[in-house]
Design a protein around this motif. Structure first.
Motif, short mmCIF file in Angstrom:
data_model
loop_
_atom_site.label_atom_id
_atom_site.label_comp_id
_atom_site.label_asym_id
_atom_site.label_seq_id
_atom_site.Cartn_x
_atom_site.Cartn_y
_atom_site.Cartn_z
N PHE A 4 -22.21 -18.40 -0.23
CA PHE A 4 -23.23 -19.42 -0.02
C PHE A 4 -24.64 -18.88 -0.24
CE2 PHE A 4 -25.98 -21.83 2.96
CZ PHE A 4 -25.90 -23.07 2.35
N MET A 5 -25.00 -17.81 0.45
CA MET A 5 -26.35 -17.25 0.34
C MET A 5 -26.60 -16.67 -1.06
SD MET A 5 -28.19 -17.90 2.94
CE MET A 5 -29.56 -16.78 2.76
N GLU A 6 -25.58 -16.06 -1.62
CA GLU A 6 -25.71 -15.50 -2.97
C GLU A 6 -26.08 -16.60 -3.96
OE1 GLU A 6 -22.79 -13.40 -6.22
OE2 GLU A 6 -22.36 -13.10 -4.09
N ARG A 7 -25.42 -17.75 -3.85
CA ARG A 7 -25.71 -18.86 -4.77
C ARG A 7 -27.09 -19.45 -4.50
NH1 ARG A 7 -19.86 -20.99 -3.97
NH2 ARG A 7 -18.79 -19.84 -5.58
N LEU A 8 -27.46 -19.58 -3.24
CA LEU A 8 -28.79 -20.11 -2.92
C LEU A 8 -29.89 -19.20 -3.48
CD1 LEU A 8 -28.59 -21.41 0.77
CD2 LEU A 8 -28.83 -22.74 -1.32
N CYS A 9 -29.72 -17.90 -3.30
CA CYS A 9 -30.71 -16.95 -3.81
C CYS A 9 -30.78 -17.00 -5.32
CB CYS A 9 -30.38 -15.53 -3.34
SG CYS A 9 -30.61 -15.29 -1.56
N GLU A 10 -29.62 -17.14 -5.95
CA GLU A 10 -29.59 -17.23 -7.40
C GLU A 10 -30.36 -18.48 -7.88
OE1 GLU A 10 -26.04 -18.15 -10.41
OE2 GLU A 10 -25.78 -16.24 -9.34
N LYS A 11 -30.12 -19.62 -7.22
CA LYS A 11 -30.82 -20.86 -7.59
C LYS A 11 -32.32 -20.74 -7.36
CE LYS A 11 -27.10 -24.17 -6.91
NZ LYS A 11 -26.63 -25.33 -6.13
N ALA A 12 -32.72 -20.03 -6.29
CA ALA A 12 -34.14 -19.86 -5.98
C ALA A 12 -34.78 -18.74 -6.79
CB ALA A 12 -34.30 -19.58 -4.49
N PHE A 54 -30.08 -11.95 -0.44
CA PHE A 54 -30.11 -11.49 0.95
C PHE A 54 -29.15 -12.36 1.74
CE2 PHE A 54 -33.41 -14.65 0.53
CZ PHE A 54 -33.25 -15.45 1.66
N GLY A 55 -28.83 -11.94 2.96
CA GLY A 55 -27.85 -12.67 3.76
C GLY A 55 -28.44 -13.26 5.03
N HIS A 69 -28.01 -12.36 8.06
CA HIS A 69 -28.48 -11.36 9.02
C HIS A 69 -29.92 -10.93 8.71
CE1 HIS A 69 -26.37 -9.63 12.41
NE2 HIS A 69 -27.27 -8.68 12.37
N ALA A 70 -30.28 -10.90 7.44
CA ALA A 70 -31.65 -10.56 7.07
C ALA A 70 -32.64 -11.59 7.63
CB ALA A 70 -31.78 -10.47 5.55
N ILE A 71 -32.22 -12.84 7.70
CA ILE A 71 -33.07 -13.89 8.26
C ILE A 71 -33.28 -13.64 9.75
CG2 ILE A 71 -33.26 -16.37 8.73
CD1 ILE A 71 -31.62 -16.78 6.11
N ARG A 72 -32.25 -13.21 10.44
CA ARG A 72 -32.38 -12.89 11.87
C ARG A 72 -33.35 -11.73 12.07
NH1 ARG A 72 -28.94 -14.77 15.58
NH2 ARG A 72 -28.90 -12.87 16.79
N HIS A 73 -33.22 -10.69 11.24
CA HIS A 73 -34.13 -9.55 11.34
C HIS A 73 -35.57 -9.97 11.08
CE1 HIS A 73 -31.66 -5.95 11.96
NE2 HIS A 73 -30.71 -6.60 11.31
N LEU A 74 -35.78 -10.79 10.06
CA LEU A 74 -37.12 -11.26 9.74
C LEU A 74 -37.70 -12.08 10.89
CD1 LEU A 74 -39.45 -11.62 7.73
CD2 LEU A 74 -38.24 -13.63 6.86
N THR A 75 -36.91 -12.96 11.44
CA THR A 75 -37.37 -13.79 12.57
C THR A 75 -37.80 -12.92 13.73
OG1 THR A 75 -35.90 -15.59 11.91
CG2 THR A 75 -36.69 -15.61 14.18
#
Length: 135
Positions: free
Chosen positions: A47-55, A60-61, A63-69
């Motif tokens: 899921f995240m791989e495809r979203l990142c590709e489209k964007a 990133f995954g 967990h990276a969002i949790r770390h950033l938050t």
């Protein structure tokens, strides 16, 4: 949930191409997805791989969002207890481990801000034989 995210999710809910009881459903029409069209996600392996590709951003995954938050909240001066509540950690020690990933530079800056303003300290000699302080 912040108000902006709530608005975006409500807009998606109202305008999504497939109506369902679920917010996020499979809308892809690839051959391997057609059997699951309109169904809720049960596996988010790519899921995240495809979203990142489209964007068009580096992958990133979640967990990276949790770390950033955690990092953003802490850098903006929020106490560990607030970061802990947002991340839903049971233990503040878990949150502290996340915050340790802020890096050495921030740690050095914080120490300099606190300790750099102090005057010269008192030097005490410790006797090698007794281990007691000599004045």
């Amino acid at each position: 949930m912040v108000l902006r995210l709530k608005k975006v999710l409500l807009a998606w809910w109202e305008h999504r191409p497939i109506k369902s009881d679920h917010v996020f459903v499979n809308i892809e029409e690839y051959a391997f997805c057609k059997d699951y069209l309109g169904e809720p996600f049960t596996n988010r392996q790519h899921f995240m791989e495809r979203l990142c590709e489209k964007a068009e951003v580096k992958t990133f995954g979640f967990h990276a969002i949790r770390h950033l938050t955690a990092s953003l909240l802490y850098r903006e001066g929020q106490p560990v207890a607030v970061v802990q509540a947002v991340l839903r950690h049971k233990s503040p020690q878990t949150t502290t481990r996340y915050l340790q990933s802020l890096g050495l530079k921030q740690t050095q800056e914080a120490m300099e801000a606190v300790m750099g303003q102090r005057g010269p300290g008192k030097i005490s000699r410790i006797s090698a034989r007794t281990g007691k302080e000599n004045m």
